[in-house]
Design a protein around this motif. Structure first.
Motif, PDB file in Angstrom:
ATOM      1  N   THR A 139       0.799  -1.222  -0.041  1.00 37.53           N
ATOM      2  CA  THR A 139       0.150   0.138  -0.203  1.00 37.53           C
ATOM      3  C   THR A 139       0.784   1.360  -0.173  1.00 37.53           C
ATOM      4  N   THR A 140       2.049   1.289   0.620  1.00 35.47           N
ATOM      5  CA  THR A 140       2.752   2.506   0.819  1.00 35.47           C
ATOM      6  C   THR A 140       3.787   2.597  -0.566  1.00 35.47           C
ATOM      7  N   HIS A 141       4.076   3.996  -0.868  1.00 36.98           N
ATOM      8  CA  HIS A 141       4.911   4.110  -1.801  1.00 36.98           C
ATOM      9  C   HIS A 141       6.527   3.293  -1.828  1.00 36.98           C
ATOM     10  N   GLU A 142       6.785   3.316  -0.762  1.00 38.59           N
ATOM     11  CA  GLU A 142       8.221   2.565  -0.660  1.00 38.59           C
ATOM     12  C   GLU A 142       8.038   0.928  -0.703  1.00 38.59           C
ATOM     13  N   ASP A 143       6.996   0.444  -0.362  1.00 34.60           N
ATOM     14  CA  ASP A 143       6.768  -0.781  -0.413  1.00 34.60           C
ATOM     15  C   ASP A 143       6.497  -1.295  -1.934  1.00 34.60           C
ATOM     16  N   LEU A 272      20.691  -6.009  -3.924  1.00 37.41           N
ATOM     17  CA  LEU A 272      19.438  -5.736  -3.751  1.00 37.41           C
ATOM     18  C   LEU A 272      19.028  -5.424  -2.324  1.00 37.41           C
ATOM     19  N   TYR A 273      19.685  -6.072  -1.280  1.00 38.77           N
ATOM     20  CA  TYR A 273      19.381  -5.553   0.154  1.00 38.77           C
ATOM     21  C   TYR A 273      19.925  -4.225   0.298  1.00 38.77           C
ATOM     22  N   ARG A 274      20.878  -3.662  -0.187  1.00 41.85           N
ATOM     23  CA  ARG A 274      20.952  -2.191  -0.020  1.00 41.85           C
ATOM     24  C   ARG A 274      19.936  -1.518  -0.503  1.00 41.85           C
ATOM     25  N   VAL A 275      19.803  -1.575  -1.970  1.00 40.68           N
ATOM     26  CA  VAL A 275      18.598  -0.792  -2.569  1.00 40.68           C
ATOM     27  C   VAL A 275      17.219  -0.925  -1.802  1.00 40.68           C
ATOM     28  N   GLY A 276      17.137  -2.191  -1.336  1.00 41.09           N
ATOM     29  CA  GLY A 276      15.655  -2.466  -0.611  1.00 41.09           C
ATOM     30  C   GLY A 276      15.447  -1.699   0.548  1.00 41.09           C
ATOM     31  N   VAL A 277      16.524  -1.692   1.422  1.00 38.65           N
ATOM     32  CA  VAL A 277      16.555  -0.971   2.696  1.00 38.65           C
ATOM     33  C   VAL A 277      17.063   0.556   2.622  1.00 38.65           C
ATOM     34  N   ARG A 278      17.673   0.771   1.753  1.00 40.61           N
ATOM     35  CA  ARG A 278      18.147   2.340   1.972  1.00 40.61           C
ATOM     36  C   ARG A 278      17.278   3.174   0.848  1.00 40.61           C
ATOM     37  N   ARG A 279      17.158   2.729  -0.399  1.00 36.65           N
ATOM     38  CA  ARG A 279      15.931   3.584  -1.279  1.00 36.65           C
ATOM     39  C   ARG A 279      14.516   2.945  -1.053  1.00 36.65           C
ATOM     40  N   CYS A 280      14.244   2.165  -0.679  1.00 41.29           N
ATOM     41  CA  CYS A 280      12.915   1.632  -0.574  1.00 41.29           C
ATOM     42  C   CYS A 280      12.433   1.479   0.790  1.00 41.29           C
ATOM     43  N   ARG A 281      13.323   1.693   1.575  1.00 46.49           N
ATOM     44  CA  ARG A 281      12.951   1.865   3.234  1.00 46.49           C
ATOM     45  C   ARG A 281      12.376   0.426   3.724  1.00 46.49           C
ATOM     46  N   ASN A 283      12.017  -3.054   5.900  1.00 41.69           N
ATOM     47  CA  ASN A 283      12.550  -3.351   7.206  1.00 41.69           C
ATOM     48  C   ASN A 283      13.882  -4.318   7.217  1.00 41.69           C
ATOM     49  N   PRO A 284      14.826  -3.614   7.697  1.00 40.29           N
ATOM     50  CA  PRO A 284      16.228  -4.247   7.473  1.00 40.29           C
ATOM     51  C   PRO A 284      16.128  -5.623   8.128  1.00 40.29           C
ATOM     52  N   VAL A 285      15.673  -5.868   9.250  1.00 43.40           N
ATOM     53  CA  VAL A 285      15.605  -7.305   9.978  1.00 43.40           C
ATOM     54  C   VAL A 285      14.801  -8.203   9.106  1.00 43.40           C
ATOM     55  N   SER A 286      13.603  -8.094   8.672  1.00 46.59           N
ATOM     56  CA  SER A 286      12.472  -9.076   7.721  1.00 46.59           C
ATOM     57  C   SER A 286      13.434  -9.338   6.528  1.00 46.59           C
ATOM     58  N   THR A 287      13.802  -8.205   5.928  1.00 48.09           N
ATOM     59  CA  THR A 287      14.503  -8.505   4.666  1.00 48.09           C
ATOM     60  C   THR A 287      15.683  -9.400   4.633  1.00 48.09           C
ATOM     61  N   PHE A 288      16.582  -8.909   5.874  1.00 54.51           N
ATOM     62  CA  PHE A 288      17.629  -9.814   6.004  1.00 54.51           C
ATOM     63  C   PHE A 288      17.388 -11.337   6.132  1.00 54.51           C
ATOM     64  N   LEU A 289      16.404 -11.485   6.990  1.00 47.23           N
ATOM     65  CA  LEU A 289      15.933 -12.872   7.432  1.00 47.23           C
ATOM     66  C   LEU A 289      15.545 -13.523   6.152  1.00 47.23           C
ATOM     67  N   GLU A 290      14.776 -12.896   5.367  1.00 53.26           N
ATOM     68  CA  GLU A 290      14.202 -13.356   3.951  1.00 53.26           C
ATOM     69  C   GLU A 290      15.543 -13.779   3.184  1.00 53.26           C
ATOM     70  N   PHE A 291      16.461 -13.012   3.033  1.00 55.95           N
ATOM     71  CA  PHE A 291      17.599 -13.248   2.196  1.00 55.95           C
ATOM     72  C   PHE A 291      18.371 -14.324   2.628  1.00 55.95           C
ATOM     73  N   ASN A 292      18.437 -14.216   4.024  1.00 56.03           N
ATOM     74  CA  ASN A 292      19.203 -15.438   4.531  1.00 56.03           C
ATOM     75  C   ASN A 292      18.720 -16.702   4.253  1.00 56.03           C
ATOM     76  N   LYS A 293      17.404 -16.874   4.045  1.00 59.41           N
ATOM     77  CA  LYS A 293      16.628 -18.072   3.688  1.00 59.41           C
ATOM     78  C   LYS A 293      16.912 -18.437   2.245  1.00 59.41           C
ATOM     79  N   LEU A 294      17.001 -17.424   1.385  1.00 64.12           N
ATOM     80  CA  LEU A 294      17.265 -17.445  -0.120  1.00 64.12           C
ATOM     81  C   LEU A 294      18.398 -17.968  -0.326  1.00 64.12           C
TER      82      LEU A 294
END
Length: 341
Positions: A139-143, A272-281, A283-294
């Protein structure tokens, strides 16, 4: 002396091509909206069925009908119509869908309250004769901006445009991206304006064999891949040849590459992590956990290579700082392969 009717703030743009089967239901859903100060521009694009007769049988003064003597195609029809519209907002819908009664009222209220938003969509119900599911895009611009890296997350038949943004930046549908022209337009919109999806069902989307996404699925996928590349570049990801395939394999958790490609996959996830967290704001923790699984999934597919893979897993922060359970499992799988060999 009669008071003149207020100038409509919204024009609903409804292209029609051989839509007789569902057209009346679509029109009824629009003409019974809780918000009434709008105009409905229906464009018959050279229909050969009774669509034009149905349109002309409706006597509501808010409806105007434009007729293309021959079929011009959806993109030409939309662009030519946008050039004619003068209202503050433009809403889109298709001739086989159903708008919820409050759709225009709620979108207008949101757009008025958020002048920085130039494009607004919403949730929708995807239904067939036998089943239905509510699709809830971000729903949000960043997401939304982050999700556009992966796919189109704004349903074309739910959107409302701010016409001032359309005109200021000359935003129109690009024929070079046929069958995914909306996706490409959203990516360009994101460069100039904020995007939003309302967390409310705005449209019931009828899914059937005649839908574009059904008839032209292959062409749509090819166009969408090009659009994803453009959006990733706009965000600063600077994708290299092969990154699109790595991206798809990683997020499908079906990595198929060799050791060099695994290295490239780790680099891609880091960017992708850097862009997702810095540009698209994100959540660094949930994104990190997802990427850890991938990352664990990708490395696990090459566990046959033993400790080389485990060492590569640990070179990425998604490995050595990730879930200890994944680390132990991969270590055991790699060690076991050595023992078997």
């Amino acid at each position: 002396m009669t008071t003149p009717a207020p100038v409509p703030r919204i024009t609903v743009l409804l292209p029609v091509y051989n839509g007789e089967q569902y057209l009346r239901e679509a029109l009824d859903s629009l003409l019974t909206q809780t918000y009434r100060n709008f105009s409905l521009l229906a464009v018959d694009d050279g229909s050969t069925d009774s669509s034009l007769e149905i349109l002309r049988s409706i006597k509501d003064p808010r409806l105007s009908v434009k007729v293309n003597p021959r079929n011009r195609g959806l993109i030409n029809t939309l662009n030519e119509s946008l050039d004619l519209i003068q209202s503050e907002y433009v809403a889109r819908m298709d001739a086989d869908d159903i708008a919820t009664p409050y759709r225009l009222e709620e979108q207008l209220a949101f757009m008025d309250a958020h002048p920085d938003v130039g494009l607004c969509g919403g949730y929708y119900e995807r239904f067939t004769d036998t089943e239905s599911i509510v699709v809830r895009p971000p729903t949000t611009h960043e997401d939304i901006s982050y999700a556009l890296i992966f796919d189109n997350v704004m349903a074309h038949n739910t959107v409302m445009f701010r016409r001032s943004v359309l005109e200021r930046y000359r935003l129109r549908y690009d024929p070079a991206f046929a069958y995914a022209e909306d996706y490409e337009l959203w990516v360009r919109f994101a460069r100039y304006s904020r995007l939003a999806n309302l967390p409310r069902v705005l449209v019931r989307y009828r899914f059937h064999p005649a839908n574009t996404s059904s008839r032209f699925r292959h062409e749509q996928q090819i166009a969408a891949a090009k659009i994803r590349h453009i959006h990733r570049t706009n965000l600063g990801l600077e994708p290299r040849p092969g990154d699109a395939a790595l991206h798809r394999q990683l997020f499908d958790m079906r990595f198929e590459g060799d050791l060099p490609e695994l290295t490239a996959a780790g680099i891609w996830l880091s960017k992708l992590y850097r862009v997702g967290v810095r540009r698209c704001r994100q959540n660094p923790v949930s994104t990190f956990l997802e990427f850890n699984k991938l990352w664990y999934s990708a490395c696990g597919r090459l566990a046959d290579h033993g400790l080389k893979v485990f060492a590569q897993f640990l070179r990425q922060p998604f490995g050595f700082l990730g879930n200890p359970a994944y680390t132990l499992k991969l270590a055991y799988r790699c060690w076991r392969r050595i023992r078997i060999a």
